[in-house]
Design an enzyme around this catalytic site. Structure first.
Site, PDB file in Angstrom:
ATOM      1  N   LYS A 194      26.156  24.656  29.832  1.00  0.00           N
ATOM      2  CA  LYS A 194      25.098  24.970  30.799  1.00  0.00           C
ATOM      3  C   LYS A 194      25.340  26.355  31.398  1.00  0.00           C
ATOM      4  CE  LYS A 194      24.147  20.298  32.565  1.00  0.00           C
ATOM      5  NZ  LYS A 194      22.750  20.253  32.160  1.00  0.00           N
TER       6      LYS A 194
ATOM      7  N   ARG B  45      22.004  10.125  27.290  1.00  0.00           N
ATOM      8  CA  ARG B  45      21.423   9.107  26.407  1.00  0.00           C
ATOM      9  C   ARG B  45      22.473   8.586  25.430  1.00  0.00           C
ATOM     10  NH1 ARG B  45      17.053  13.516  24.727  1.00  0.00           N
ATOM     11  NH2 ARG B  45      17.591  14.076  26.863  1.00  0.00           N
TER      12      ARG B  45
HETATM   13  N1  BES Z   1      22.562  15.855  33.591  1.00  0.00           N
HETATM   14  C1  BES Z   1      21.545  16.582  32.926  1.00  0.00           C
HETATM   15  C2  BES Z   1      20.175  16.414  33.574  1.00  0.00           C
HETATM   16  C3  BES Z   1      20.029  16.959  34.987  1.00  0.00           C
HETATM   17  C4  BES Z   1      19.660  18.275  35.163  1.00  0.00           C
HETATM   18  C5  BES Z   1      20.177  16.145  36.073  1.00  0.00           C
HETATM   19  C6  BES Z   1      19.482  18.758  36.454  1.00  0.00           C
HETATM   20  C7  BES Z   1      20.010  16.630  37.356  1.00  0.00           C
HETATM   21  C8  BES Z   1      19.648  17.941  37.532  1.00  0.00           C
HETATM   22  C9  BES Z   1      21.409  16.094  31.478  1.00  0.00           C
HETATM   23  O1  BES Z   1      22.575  15.642  30.876  1.00  0.00           O
HETATM   24  C10 BES Z   1      20.924  17.247  30.675  1.00  0.00           C
HETATM   25  O2  BES Z   1      21.626  18.213  30.583  1.00  0.00           O
HETATM   26  N2  BES Z   1      19.734  17.119  30.119  1.00  0.00           N
HETATM   27  C11 BES Z   1      19.149  18.148  29.338  1.00  0.00           C
HETATM   28  C12 BES Z   1      18.493  17.491  28.153  1.00  0.00           C
HETATM   29  C13 BES Z   1      18.138  18.451  27.040  1.00  0.00           C
HETATM   30  C14 BES Z   1      19.381  19.085  26.466  1.00  0.00           C
HETATM   31  C15 BES Z   1      17.398  17.677  25.961  1.00  0.00           C
HETATM   32  C16 BES Z   1      18.145  18.893  30.206  1.00  0.00           C
HETATM   33  O3  BES Z   1      17.535  18.284  31.090  1.00  0.00           O
HETATM   34  O4  BES Z   1      17.989  20.085  30.010  1.00  0.00           O
HETATM   35 ZN    ZN Z   2      23.763  17.194  30.026  1.00  0.00          ZN
END
Ligand code: BES
Ligand code: ZN
Ligand code: ZN
Length: 478
Positions: A254, A328
């Site tokens: 990230k 997931r």
């Molecule tokens: N934990 C994150 C989602 C999240 C983002 C929760 C901001 C709270 C605040 C999750 O694991 C994630 O990174 N999701 C990705 C999915 C994508 C890679 C398909 C996202 O939301 O970008």
């Molecule tokens: Zn994630």
């Protein structure tokens, strides 16, 4: 803060009052002179006879609902903390359009959730005064509503503590220790923790792979609440939580900005752990199983890579196209385990997609379900508890977005649309038989901006604990 119910106001307490439009007889004079206003949210210090009062504007009397009272109770505690502190007496008001039990619950929640302090790691203590007691004053039969709200709000604050704990403190292992600790303290609640060897024996290739990049090994934490006399023997409520103790994204790292908020990526797990504890503490007669998939998503030489193909516990294969879509993956094995253990009605709680936070902000979580009756139960429980959920669709046609050329499915789609729905299509592959719902609480689990209401503190919210107790209560009453 001591919290209690009495039939007459204790001596020396500051009165907590809500000024509505039209105002009560008691407040009409002060409203007429402009010393207090009925405008929602404004707190004023006033005198009623020889008693000190904090009066909070509540808006039109007909529109007073539980949220207005939660906000007012929280505002009073905050006002007193910055001034004199002391004890508060809150008279319940027969003239409000809310039954006394509901008023009591809302005020208790507002006072307890509103006075939460997220700064447990500060070595310098907060300036200001202490609110020593908060007493509801009523002759009505509100004891039970009071007890439920006090216990539920207490566990909601414990869920906030968990979310606020940083990744260097709350690891999958110390999370399991916490679960053992609460099971020790509550009759009928038992805890178990599965480590990597046990997961391997069960074939949990998805959860194991997410945890493999970190020196902090993954855990599957299981809590069981067996009430002495269940209302229904054919029902086992399954609560499944995403417990990523820190989500760096893994190899699909990230960006740095706000990455610290990803210590809260176990908010769903905090909710189900505190939720099942609240059910046990209240003795709600619904057999319940909580399953937490706890792992840390880190880049490392053991990490899962983009392109890896995993086999989950139900035998299905997954091509990893983004290691940041780890929620997931861990939920896949946890959902399977909950069904394996006999859960008949399942809900998972997860901070799953950033897009859900964009869509619904910090007031509502999104809910998806494979069964309309189950969906309605959850929406209603949300509505009555203050943990609001809004329904999103599922349709078989969405499934094509997670089709993989190499495996049964892939874990993320490059199409930048409908992300939360594709994520749910993925989870559906592991949800098994029976009613199942998925709650995406990415926007509500951890606040980075104040909500400006009774949940004004940033950080963990404990969102969903109240929903769980409301849902279990609905399931226990035919
Ligand atoms: N934990 C994150 C989602 C999240 C983002 C929760 C901001 C709270 C605040 C999750 O694991 C994630 O990174 N999701 C990705 C999915 C994508 C890679 C398909 C996202 O939301 O970008
Ligand atoms: Zn994630
Ligand atoms: Zn995540």
């Amino acid at each position: 803060m001591e919290i209690a119910v009495t039939s007459s106001a204790p001596d020396g307490a500051v009165l907590g009052l809500v000024a509505t439009e039209p105002p009560s007889i008691e407040l009409a004079g002060l409203v007429a002179t402009g010393e207090v206003t009925t405008k929602r949210g404004n707190a004023h210090v006033a005198r009623i006879g020889d008693q000190r009062a904090v009066v909070v504007g509540g808006g039109p009397r007909d529109a007073v609902d539980a949220d207005v009272l939660r906000d007012a109770a929280a505002a009073i505690v905050r006002e007193l903390r910055t001034t004199t502190g002391g004890a508060v007496a809150w008279p319940l008001d027969e003239a409000l359009p809310l039954p006394l039990g509901d008023q009591a619950a809302a005020v208790v929640e507002g006072a307890l959730l509103g006075s939460y302090e997220p700064g447990a790691w500060k070595t310098v203590t907060r300036e200001g005064a202490e609110v020593s007691a908060f007493t509801l004053v009523s002759e009505g039969d509100i004891g039970e509503a009071f007890r439920r709200a006090e216990t539920t709000a207490g566990w909601t604050n414990r869920a906030r503590d968990l979310v606020n704990r940083p990744g260097n403190d709350l690891t999958p292992e110390t999370f399991a220790d916490y679960a053992f600790g609460i099971a020790d303290g509550l009759d009928g609640l038992t805890a178990e923790s599965l480590g990597p060897d046990e997961m391997r024996a069960l074939g949990m290739g998805a959860l194991l792979a997410v945890g493999a990049g970190s020196v902090n090994e993954p855990r599957l934490i299981v809590l069981r609440w067996e009430p002495p006399a269940p209302a229904r023997n054919d029902l086992l409520l399954g609560l499944v939580g995403k417990g990523i103790t820190f989500d760096s994204g893994g190899i699909s790292l990230k960006p740095a900005t706000h990455m610290e908020d990803m210590k809260g990526d176990m908010a769903g797990a905090a909710t189900v752990v505190a939720g099942i504890a609240a059910l046990a503490a209240l003795g709600i007669p619904v057999r319940t199983l909580a399953v937490v998939a706890a792992a840390e998503n880190m880049p490392g030489s053991g990490s899962l890579r983009p392109g890896d193909i995993l086999t989950a516990a139900n035998g299905k294969t997954i091509e990893v196209t983004n290691t940041d879509a780890e929620g997931r993956l861990v939920l896949a094995d946890a959902l399977w385990y909950a069904h394996e253990q006999g859960a008949t009605h399942t809900v998972d709680f997860a901070t799953l997609t950033g897009i859900m936070a964009r869509a619904l902000g910090d007031m509502y979580a999104g809910v998806f379900a494979n069964d309309d009756l189950w969906l309605n139960e959850i929406v209603s429980a949300g509505e009555s508890s203050g943990d609001y959920v809004w329904p999103f669709p599922l349709h078989p046609r969405y499934r094509r977005m997670i089709d993989s050329e190499f495996a049964d499915m892939k874990n993320s789609s490059l199409r930048g649309v409908g992300g939360p729905i594709y994520a749910t299509s993925f989870l559906e592959e592991f949800a098994g038989e029976g009613p199942w719902a998925h709650i995406d609480m990415a926007g509500t689990g951890l606040l980075t901006w104040s909500r400006g209401d009774y949940l004004s503190q940033i950080g963990g919210t404990g969102w969903g604990v109240r929903l769980i107790t409301a849902l279990a209560e609905r399931l226990s009453t035919p």
